[in-house]
Design a protein around this motif. Structure first.
Motif, mmCIF file in Angstrom:
data_model
loop_
_atom_site.group_PDB
_atom_site.id
_atom_site.type_symbol
_atom_site.label_atom_id
_atom_site.label_comp_id
_atom_site.label_asym_id
_atom_site.label_seq_id
_atom_site.Cartn_x
_atom_site.Cartn_y
_atom_site.Cartn_z
ATOM 1 N N VAL B 71 20.076 36.893 66.439
ATOM 2 C CA VAL B 71 18.632 37.097 66.330
ATOM 3 C C VAL B 71 18.129 37.948 67.504
ATOM 4 O O VAL B 71 17.232 38.786 67.327
ATOM 5 C CB VAL B 71 17.893 35.736 66.264
ATOM 6 N N ALA B 74 18.782 41.381 66.643
ATOM 7 C CA ALA B 74 17.803 41.799 65.636
ATOM 8 C C ALA B 74 16.481 42.165 66.295
ATOM 9 O O ALA B 74 15.832 43.151 65.916
ATOM 10 C CB ALA B 74 17.599 40.680 64.616
ATOM 11 N N ALA B 75 16.080 41.374 67.300
ATOM 12 C CA ALA B 75 14.822 41.643 67.999
ATOM 13 C C ALA B 75 14.853 43.022 68.654
ATOM 14 O O ALA B 75 13.871 43.768 68.611
ATOM 15 C CB ALA B 75 14.566 40.559 69.054
ATOM 16 N N VAL B 87 18.185 45.560 60.209
ATOM 17 C CA VAL B 87 17.949 44.427 61.105
ATOM 18 C C VAL B 87 18.761 43.214 60.644
ATOM 19 O O VAL B 87 19.433 42.550 61.439
ATOM 20 C CB VAL B 87 16.440 44.066 61.136
ATOM 21 N N ALA B 91 21.939 41.390 62.608
ATOM 22 C CA ALA B 91 21.929 39.968 62.960
ATOM 23 C C ALA B 91 23.178 39.269 62.430
ATOM 24 O O ALA B 91 23.834 38.502 63.150
ATOM 25 C CB ALA B 91 20.673 39.299 62.399
#
Lengths: 237, 103
Positions: B71, B74-75, B87, B91
């Motif tokens: 995550v 992904a951020a 994205v 992740a």
């Protein structure tokens, strides 16, 4: 409105939504794969894409079901995410012509993207643009879901693939633009507070969910987080 | 299996009701200010809760595992305005790699 300009509106709706449709097709694939990975089967996600036609809500329902939540909590989580369609529908309503079924069809094809494409500024909406864009996006969403559920289990074990992390990543990707767009509007409104109401609601929602997790059944922390929206009541005071 | 179909049917009906309430019932009338102020905040609150539970939740426990790194990656991708599909793939790939390495 003249027939010619109507036709131009439909064409504009299709061309403006094409690049988004490609993205929505990919998004649909990920929904199909993830829904299959939490045990929703092949047909149910496909029917849901055709009938619910709202990405984040469908992912939320899948996520709650995958986490062991009940049907009621999955439905509540999905519908709370779709509550935003209430104000969106209100903005388009004055521009719709035709009877009940036509209005219902326009409503069904109203998603964030088709709504945004159909906006003409100054509170005006073009229903023809919204209809055409909505049809394109719907086809892309359903087709993407079909590809996802058909080929999803060819990928292998969901946990080994890290698909469980794909859910929060996706929700973060959906959350980010809401926080960004609000930065601009609150700045424009001249608010002096550092954090936007959106950001405060998000932080509060996450905190509520994490605190409740050890004490409540799966799914309940997520719908309880919706209570954070009540800070909107004191926004103007 | 029945649970899933109940979710599918009720969510579809409820969503259509929310979408159609304005066009079919309200006509051209606006929503009360207080209601729209609240409604616009439900999305961010719920999405953030889904991020938090999806990252740290494991049944009724909170854990820190490979998902956190997935995550986080992904951020970073979102920060650089990567498309949603990319994205999601980042992740999953990062999480899978961490699991493969950590055994």
């Amino acid at each position: 409105m003249a027939g010619g300009s109507g036709e131009r509106s439909y064409r504009h709706g299709v061309t403006a939504s094409l690049p988004l449709s490609v993205a929505v097709f990919g998004f649909g694939i990920s929904y199909g794969v993830l829904a299959l990975s939490v045990g929703m089967g092949r047909l149910a996600p496909l029917v849901m894409s055709a009938t619910t036609f709202a990405g984040s809500a469908q992912f939320a329902a899948a996520s709650v079901l995958g986490g062991g939540g009940s049907a009621a909590t999955a439905i509540l989580a999905a519908l709370m995410l779709n509550a935003r369609y209430l104000p969106l529908g209100v903005t388009v309503a004055p521009w719709l012509e035709g009877g009940f079924w036509s209005r219902l069809l326009h409503a069904h094809l109203m998603v964030d993207e088709s709504w945004a494409i159909a906006a003409e500024g100054q509170g005006r909406w073009n229903p023809r643009v919204m209809l055409a864009a909505g049809v394109g996006l719907w086809v892309a969403w359903v087709a993407g879901t079909a590809v996802g559920v058909l080929f999803g289990d060819a990928l292998g074990n969901p946990a080994t693939l890290g698909l469980d992390a794909a859910f929060p990543a996706l929700f973060l990707a959906l959350l980010a633009p809401q926080l960004r767009s609000e930065e601009r509007t609150t700045a424009g409104a001249g608010l002096r507070i550092g954090a936007s109401p959106q950001a405060v609601a998000a932080l509060l929602g996450a905190a509520i969910a994490l605190i409740l997790t050890p004490f409540t059944p799966a799914g309940v922390p997520i719908i309880s987080a919706g209570a954070a929206c009540l800070i909107g009541l004191r926004k103007r005071s | 299996m029945t649970t899933i179909w109940i979710v599918v049917a009720v969510t579809a009906a409820g969503t259509l009701a929310l979408k159609a309430a304005g066009p079919v019932l309200l006509g051209g009338r606006p929503l009360p200010d207080r209601l729209s102020g609240v409604v616009t905040l439900v999305g961010p609150a719920l999405l953030a809760a889904l991020v938090a539970i999806g990252t740290f939740g494991d049944g009724q426990r909170l854990v820190i595992d490979a998902r956190v790194l997935g995550v986080a990656a992904a951020a970073v991708a979102i920060r650089f305005r990567a498309p949603v599909l990319l994205v999601v793939i980042i992740a999953a790939a990062v999480t899978a790699s961490v699991r493969a390495v950590a055994g």
